[in-house]
Enzyme design. Structure first.
Site, PDB file in Angstrom:
ATOM      1  N   HIS A 179       0.835  -1.198   0.000  1.00  0.00           N
ATOM      2  CA  HIS A 179       0.000   0.000   0.000  1.00  0.00           C
ATOM      3  C   HIS A 179       0.877   1.258   0.000  1.00  0.00           C
ATOM      4  O   HIS A 179       0.718   2.136  -0.858  1.00  0.00           O
ATOM      5  CB  HIS A 179      -0.905  -0.027   1.236  1.00  0.00           C
ATOM      6  CG  HIS A 179      -1.857   1.117   1.348  1.00  0.00           C
ATOM      7  ND1 HIS A 179      -3.218   0.963   1.412  1.00  0.00           N
ATOM      8  CD2 HIS A 179      -1.666   2.460   1.428  1.00  0.00           C
ATOM      9  CE1 HIS A 179      -3.815   2.124   1.505  1.00  0.00           C
ATOM     10  NE2 HIS A 179      -2.878   3.067   1.538  1.00  0.00           N
ATOM     11  N   GLU A 180       1.790   1.347   0.957  1.00  0.00           N
ATOM     12  CA  GLU A 180       2.557   2.581   1.158  1.00  0.00           C
ATOM     13  C   GLU A 180       3.744   2.714   0.206  1.00  0.00           C
ATOM     14  O   GLU A 180       3.964   3.788  -0.370  1.00  0.00           O
ATOM     15  CB  GLU A 180       3.059   2.645   2.618  1.00  0.00           C
ATOM     16  CG  GLU A 180       1.953   2.629   3.668  1.00  0.00           C
ATOM     17  CD  GLU A 180       1.053   3.854   3.610  1.00  0.00           C
ATOM     18  OE1 GLU A 180       1.419   4.852   2.958  1.00  0.00           O
ATOM     19  OE2 GLU A 180      -0.036   3.813   4.225  1.00  0.00           O
TER      20      GLU A 180
ATOM     21  N   GLU B 190      -5.977   6.011  -3.573  1.00  0.00           N
ATOM     22  CA  GLU B 190      -6.241   5.236  -2.359  1.00  0.00           C
ATOM     23  C   GLU B 190      -6.969   3.929  -2.667  1.00  0.00           C
ATOM     24  O   GLU B 190      -6.800   2.935  -1.957  1.00  0.00           O
ATOM     25  CB  GLU B 190      -7.046   6.069  -1.354  1.00  0.00           C
ATOM     26  CG  GLU B 190      -6.294   7.247  -0.770  1.00  0.00           C
ATOM     27  CD  GLU B 190      -5.065   6.843   0.045  1.00  0.00           C
ATOM     28  OE1 GLU B 190      -4.881   5.632   0.325  1.00  0.00           O
ATOM     29  OE2 GLU B 190      -4.270   7.733   0.388  1.00  0.00           O
TER      30      GLU B 190
ATOM     31  N   HIS C 256       1.937   4.112  -3.200  1.00  0.00           N
ATOM     32  CA  HIS C 256       2.144   5.550  -3.027  1.00  0.00           C
ATOM     33  C   HIS C 256       3.559   5.993  -3.403  1.00  0.00           C
ATOM     34  O   HIS C 256       3.741   6.958  -4.144  1.00  0.00           O
ATOM     35  CB  HIS C 256       1.864   5.948  -1.571  1.00  0.00           C
ATOM     36  CG  HIS C 256       0.430   5.812  -1.163  1.00  0.00           C
ATOM     37  ND1 HIS C 256      -0.613   6.119  -2.010  1.00  0.00           N
ATOM     38  CD2 HIS C 256      -0.145   5.412   0.010  1.00  0.00           C
ATOM     39  CE1 HIS C 256      -1.770   5.915  -1.380  1.00  0.00           C
ATOM     40  NE2 HIS C 256      -1.505   5.480  -0.168  1.00  0.00           N
TER      41      HIS C 256
END
Length: 505
Positions: A316-317, A352, A321
């Site tokens: 996710h991070e 997101e 991102h």
């Protein structure tokens, strides 16, 4: 591989939201003095204070390589240039910074033992090097490393001075920083003592402006039925959220195991040494990727780090991102003027939504529980007080501490939580997930990542002007067939159908 880690210093959230610098020292730097040569004043400047970030220093094993006579000769002549701070100018053609044998983490009493990470001759480059697997394109040419500016990643902006009568003057605050209550723990004690009937009165160090809060105060019910269905299916299979959490998430990890998994994942994405990592138990979310003094910084909430969920959080991070941020800096729309020029749509809910899909990717049961509960909680908060909301979500979550966390997220930004109201940003996760799943067969996911911080709706028209030569794709997206199979599995496990999403979207 990481043989062992001993963390003896408690890492904690700095008082003013990640304002300290991460300092990197290279034990093999040939052009400066060794660590012992650094003057006492310099060390005091670097290591005093409440800095909770990673500070890498040469260990005792590294010190022994230098003769005692050499130490005595140069101890008094050490200069500040021996300390390699992140913003200093370095050899632009140097490779990524890696660790040779044993390093210290934190202060001189906190050791992190890492073996065989990089060549001992490595130096720290000026900026962040874009490395990794491309998308069928040529390797990155050698030469001067471009300094990258992560304009699209979340920034933490802090007070810069005081005005008349002690009034704090600020730069533009990140909305998530502005809506974080400063008295959460005190209000939690009151709330629990009242047996869940008290409505917290939150205070804020730098409260968001009313017009800013207004933009995040409208909740949607568009996907409310889907959110409820997802949670009910998980409860039907596992009995309770707590059992679901234990069965699918596994045990909570110690700090040493967190370091191990983070290092292992960074090796997969070829970004070891590019990202500062900070552990804390004072974070409303499970993790966050921010920019601190120009450097990407990953903050992990140790109280929610579970063995089977941690890699999903890293996908996710970092895998979403961070890598999309790197790719964004290669594009003509890497700044706000470029985005306006090319008419780009907002990055959310795509950003997101994609990251949240990657959080559950490859799980045995990829339930979208967290995104569903956040969506539901925000909607209910817009019609309920804090205490009413706390009781309401009890039908999905039993643990009062977990319920408290979800309620605080939904009610942050408010001062008097006895009134209906919400902070609606948390609905973006399920919103983005469902929109991406709806169009999954028409989205080129590798290109969506390579183009940077863009909406999936802009992919087709931007591909003709995109710069893809050095674009990076996370390791888990390399096998597109397997990736698409996982998206179909997420649909099935959560009881979602294409017809249903086509009608909604």
């Amino acid at each position: 591989m990481l043989e062992s880690i001993r963390v003896t210093e408690k890492l904690r959230w700095p008082g003013l939201e990640l304002t300290k610098k991460s300092v990197l020292l290279n034990p093999t730097e040939k052009n400066g003095s060794s660590f012992q040569d650094v003057s006492t004043s310099i060390l005091k400047e670097i290591f005093t204070g409440s800095n909770g970030y990673n500070v890498l220093l040469p260990s005792k094993g590294e010190k022994k390589r230098t003769s005692s006579s050499h130490h005595k000769k140069h101890r008094k002549s050490a200069k500040p240039s021996a300390v390699l701070r992140y913003k200093e100018r370095r050899n632009p053609s140097a490779s990524l910074p890696l660790v040779d044998e044993a390093w210290c983490l934190g202060n001189r009493h906190t050791q992190l033992l890492v073996g065989n990470l990089v060549a001992s001759s490595s130096k720290f480059p000026l900026g962040i090097s874009v490395v990794g697997s491309g998308i069928g394109l040529s390797q990155r040419p050698k030469g001067k490393v471009k300094r990258l500016y992560f304009s699209s990643l979340q920034r933490s902006r802090l007070p810069i001075g005081t005005g008349k009568d002690g009034e704090v003057t600020t730069r533009r605050l990140c909305i998530l920083t502005a809506v974080k209550p400063s008295n959460v723990e005190r209000e939690k004690v009151k709330f629990f003592k009242s047996e869940f009937t008290y409505n917290p009165q939150f205070e804020y160090t730098n409260p968001a402006l009313p017009n800013v809060l207004a933009r995040h105060s409208v909740a949607s019910e568009k996907f409310l039925l889907q959110a409820i269905k997802i949670m009910k299916m998980a409860l039907q299979k596992y009995g309770s959220y707590e059992k679901f959490e234990q069965a699918t998430g596994g045990n909570l990890l110690t700090k040493s195991r967190i370091w191990f998994y983070v290092k292992k994942y960074m090796e997969k994405e070829n970004c070891l040494g590019d990202i500062a990592v900070h552990l804390t138990d004072d974070l409303l979310s499970r993790a966050s990727m921010t920019i601190v003094n120009g450097r990407p910084t990953l903050t992990i909430n140790v109280s929610t780090a579970r063995e089977h969920w941690l890699e999903g959080m890293l996908r996710h991070e970092i895998g979403t991102h961070y890598i999309r941020g790197l790719n964004n800096n290669l594009q003509p729309w890497s700044n706000w003027s470029g985005r306006r020029k090319h008419g780009l749509k907002p990055i959310n809910p795509t950003e997101e939504g994609l990251a949240s899909i990657h959080s559950v990717l490859f799980r045995k049961d990829p339930f979208l529980w967290r995104a569903a509960l956040l969506y539901y909680t925000v909607y209910q908060a817009s019609h309920m007080s804090f205490s009413e909301l706390f009781l309401d979500i009890g039908k999905f979550v039993e643990n009062p501490n977990t319920r408290w966390d979800y309620c605080v997220r939904a009610k942050r930004g408010q001062t008097d939580t006895s009134q209906p109201g919400c902070f609606s940003k948390d609905q973006v996760y399920l919103d983005g997930i469902l929109k991406i799943l709806r169009h999954r067969d028409n989205i080129d996911f590798q290109l969506l990542t390579a183009l940077g911080k863009i909406s999936h709706e802009d992919v087709d028209r931007l591909r003709i002007i995109a710069i893809l030569q050095n674009a990076q794709i996370p390791h888990f997206m390399q096998d597109q067939l397997r990736y698409m199979e996982q998206l179909d599995k997420i649909m099935k496990v959560n009881g979602l159908t294409d017809n249903e999403l086509q009608i909604l979207i």
